[in-house]
Design an enzyme around this catalytic site. Structure first.
Site, PDB file in Angstrom:
ATOM      1  N   GLU A 122       0.816  -1.213   0.000  1.00 19.09           N
ATOM      2  CA  GLU A 122       0.000   0.000   0.000  1.00 19.09           C
ATOM      3  C   GLU A 122       0.851   1.265   0.000  1.00 19.09           C
ATOM      4  O   GLU A 122       0.547   2.232  -0.710  1.00 19.09           O
ATOM      5  CB  GLU A 122      -0.936   0.005   1.215  1.00 19.09           C
ATOM      6  CG  GLU A 122      -2.115  -0.945   1.107  1.00 19.09           C
ATOM      7  CD  GLU A 122      -1.806  -2.354   1.590  1.00 19.09           C
ATOM      8  OE1 GLU A 122      -2.731  -3.188   1.641  1.00 19.09           O
ATOM      9  OE2 GLU A 122      -0.620  -2.619   1.928  1.00 19.09           O
ATOM     10  N   HIS A 142     -12.075  -5.136   8.980  1.00 26.02           N
ATOM     11  CA  HIS A 142     -12.710  -4.901   7.684  1.00 26.02           C
ATOM     12  C   HIS A 142     -13.955  -4.024   7.834  1.00 26.02           C
ATOM     13  O   HIS A 142     -14.792  -3.988   6.935  1.00 26.02           O
ATOM     14  CB  HIS A 142     -13.110  -6.229   7.022  1.00 26.02           C
ATOM     15  CG  HIS A 142     -11.959  -7.087   6.627  1.00 26.02           C
ATOM     16  ND1 HIS A 142     -11.233  -7.820   7.536  1.00 26.02           N
ATOM     17  CD2 HIS A 142     -11.389  -7.320   5.413  1.00 26.02           C
ATOM     18  CE1 HIS A 142     -10.278  -8.484   6.905  1.00 26.02           C
ATOM     19  NE2 HIS A 142     -10.356  -8.196   5.617  1.00 26.02           N
TER      20      HIS A 142
END
Length: 675
Positions: free
Chosen positions: A415, A482
């Site tokens: 990322e 999540h």
């Protein structure tokens, strides 16, 4: 005066003519003489801090002169030779160090924390490692543009321990990007020696693990450095790929002057002192008859005069004048004037109703992204599994077939590197969209967002034209990693824009607006709304203005200020309770629309701020404080805040339902109506 009769280092002139050899000498000498001047000024209290590169000049000078002028270099603290080698005006360079208004950052940053597009230099930030990924993005733009160029990025041996080093090399190798990663191995990270930094014998051992070539060069021998980098650059321009270069050198002074060198064994300083890059090269030129004593004196005197003139200019240069309005304005790059192909919806249609089709929230995002790709030929999409697979939520399904793998790129699990590459693409004038598979995973790229993307334009005028898409939110029993609402981590960071659509219409319009905006925009999209919410969406491209809130419902009893899924919670609760509420959908969280909030509060006299994020530290606290300060006389009741519990997001549906604020919202509405 020279202290030895013959050079310790061995120089091979190869087929270089005297003009090049003397140019290398002059460029090698300039940073040394500048440093000698700065160290005097430091002792006189005229310079506040200094990071010395004495002993390492050959690395910066040799590598810089080996590249073409339009090829980007990403230097670090001790690479003064990059700036002088690129002929950065010394008066402006010194002004930068002194925080003068004529410096590259106008007093907003110091030393080598700046870039110059004119000179094809991207300056460092203090975190060191993130710049390597920016080099990936610059090189990717060159590959996509079919431009035969290389990019050179520096790392210290200490900085190579950072995860950004691994991520940048991994991405460059996977994508075969023409980047030369140059590690200046001077044996120390500040005071920590190499054997406490890493266990491998040398950095060339790392190259094969990434599937890339690795070479080692004597970093004190300017001819060897020049030959190595020039040869690699010529090859990489024809066969793009990354290469790892380890330059063995030594820092003869402290990490910065205040730290000193007491931690370095005296025999090590003596050994490397005999390998001084400037002194040895000068001796060799004299011995070979390439440089005369007269020529040596003339070169030194001319450089000293140049330095003195530049310093006098710097002393006379004005200090920056504080101007709060200007500082706030220049935190962001100016927004472009809307083109006819993508305009504000009302301006585009006049009094005519635009043609619409019913779209699910996820389909509106997909359509906006597709039209963005058509409108911006330089736009590149990057993210995990977004190519053939179409992303885990299928937003980019079918994009590869239409736009190709060059512009729709699967990424490794890197990322930070991918976000840094987005900035690199912007340096070369391209746009990018980086998809976080889940908003929770943005933590792995946090530094790139808040320190590189957010501050780039303010510091040195480089727009960070990057959109980060963040599937967010709870309600799907996905647990702590999540389901988090992470928007408040970023609404505190000047230089970023943060948007969060609550409906399909705004989902498309805000995404197109984000792609058009030259600033870094974080685009939050609620996963629970993807396939559960539909609505009319204009088929043509349009922009939903960033920074403007919208009324989802009008009422006169109270104001509910919210965003995202909170809009639908508020609509449901008000219908159930019969509450006549203004429900203001912020749509943009940074900058949030304070005027719209004030209008509503002054109308109703009561305010409830609602968000899915945990209560403490959420954006609601900022809005409540602002209203208390600016609208106090209009309030008929205390401002109420409603948010999630101050816990991690639990997995079990029963626990998650209690975590979310829907029931507490109803209680707060009742209490506020009857206060």
């Amino acid at each position: 005066m020279l202290t030895q009769t013959a050079p310790v280092l061995q120089f091979n002139r190869r087929d270089y003519d005297n003009a090049l050899l003397l140019r290398l000498y002059r460029e090698l000498l300039r940073p040394r003489l500048i440093e000698e001047k700065m160290l005097i000024l430091l002792r006189q209290g005229k310079v506040s801090k200094w990071f010395s590169g004495i002993g390492q000049e050959a690395v910066a000078v040799g590598s810089t002169l080996a590249l073409h002028a339009d090829e980007y270099i990403l230097p670090l603290h001790r690479n003064l030779g990059v700036f002088t080698g690129r002929q950065v005006p010394l008066g402006r360079l010194f002004a930068q160090w002194q925080g003068k208004a004529t410096g590259f950052t106008q007093g907003r940053d110091r030393s080598f924390h700046f870039g110059s597009r004119e000179h094809h230099i991207v300056g460092m930030i203090s975190h060191l490692g993130p710049q390597l990924a920016v080099a990936d993005g610059i090189a990717l733009a060159d590959v996509l543009d079919q431009a035969p160029r290389v990019t050179l990025a520096y790392s210290g041996d200490g900085g190579a321990s950072e995860g950004d080093f691994h991520e940048a090399l991994n991405v460059a190798a996977v994508w075969q990007l023409p980047v030369i990663f140059l590690v200046e191995n001077n044996g120390y990270g500040l005071s920590t020696p190499s054997n406490e930094q890493f266990c491998c014998q040398s950095f060339v051992d790392k190259g094969p693990a990434y599937g890339m070539e690795a070479v080692q060069v004597d970093g004190n021998n300017v001819l060897d450095v020049y030959t190595c980098i020039a040869g690699l650059a010529d090859d990489l321009r024809q066969r793009p790929r990354p290469v790892l270069v380890e330059a063995l050198t030594f820092r003869m002074r402290g990490h910065e002057e205040a730290s000193g060198t007491k931690y370095v064994p005296s025999e090590l300083l003596e050994e490397w002192g005999r390998k001084d890059p400037v002194e040895n090269y000068e001796k060799w030129l004299l011995a070979e008859g390439i440089l005369s004593e007269t020529g040596r004196a003339q070169v030194r005197e001319s450089i000293k005069q140049e330095i003195e003139k530049a310093w006098q200019e710097t002393e006379a240069a004005p200090a920056p004048v504080a101007d709060a309005a200007r500082e706030l304005r220049e935190m962001y790059a100016p927004e472009p004037v809307a083109s006819s192909g993508s305009t504000n919806e009302q301006a585009a249609t006049g009094n005519k109703q635009p043609e619409t089709q019913d779209r699910r929230y996820v389909d509106a995002i997909r359509e906006g992204l597709w039209q963005g790709m058509e409108q911006h030929p330089g736009l590149v999409l990057m993210g995990q599994d977004i190519a053939e697979y179409g992303g885990v939520f299928k937003v980019t399904e079918g994009f590869v077939a239409e736009f190709g793998k060059g512009r729709v790129r699967n990424t490794p699990l890197c990322e930070s590197a991918v976000l840094g590459a987005g900035l690199g693409l912007a340096v070369r004038g391209r746009k990018s969209m980086v998809e976080m598979q889940f908003a929770d995973f943005v933590t792995c790229g946090f530094n790139q967002i808040v320190n590189n993307l957010a501050k780039s334009y303010y510091r040195w005028g480089q727009p960070a034209d990057v959109v980060v898409r963040l599937p967010t939110g709870a309600g799907t029993a996905a647990g702590p990693f999540h389901s988090q609402s992470t928007e408040a981590w970023f609404t505190h960071v000047p230089g970023l824009k943060v948007v969060y659509p609550s409906n399909p219409h705004d989902a498309k319009g805000l995404l197109l607006a984000a792609l058009a905006d030259p600033n870094p925009v974080l685009y939050f999209e609620h996963k629970l709304l993807y396939r559960s919410l539909s609505g009319p969406v204009p088929t043509a491209p349009y922009l939903t203005p960033i920074g403007q809130a919208a009324l989802a419902q009008e009422g006169d009893e109270l104001s509910i200020v919210t965003y995202g899924l909170g809009v639908h919670w508020a609509l449901s609760a008000c219908q159930e309770l019969g509450a006549r509420a203004d429900i203001l959908d912020l749509r943009t969280l940074l900058p949030w629309d304070s005027e719209a909030v004030a209008r509503s509060v002054r109308k109703t006299g009561r305010l409830l701020v609602l968000h899915e994020d945990t209560l403490t530290g959420g954006l609601g606290g900022e809005i409540a404080a602002w209203v208390a300060e600016h609208c106090f006389s209009s309030l008929d009741a205390p401002v109420r805040r409603v948010g999630a519990l101050d816990t991690a997001v639990p997995f079990a549906p029963q626990l998650e339902a209690d975590f979310l604020p829907t029931q507490r919202l109803r209680e707060a509405i009742k209490a506020l109506r009857t206060y």
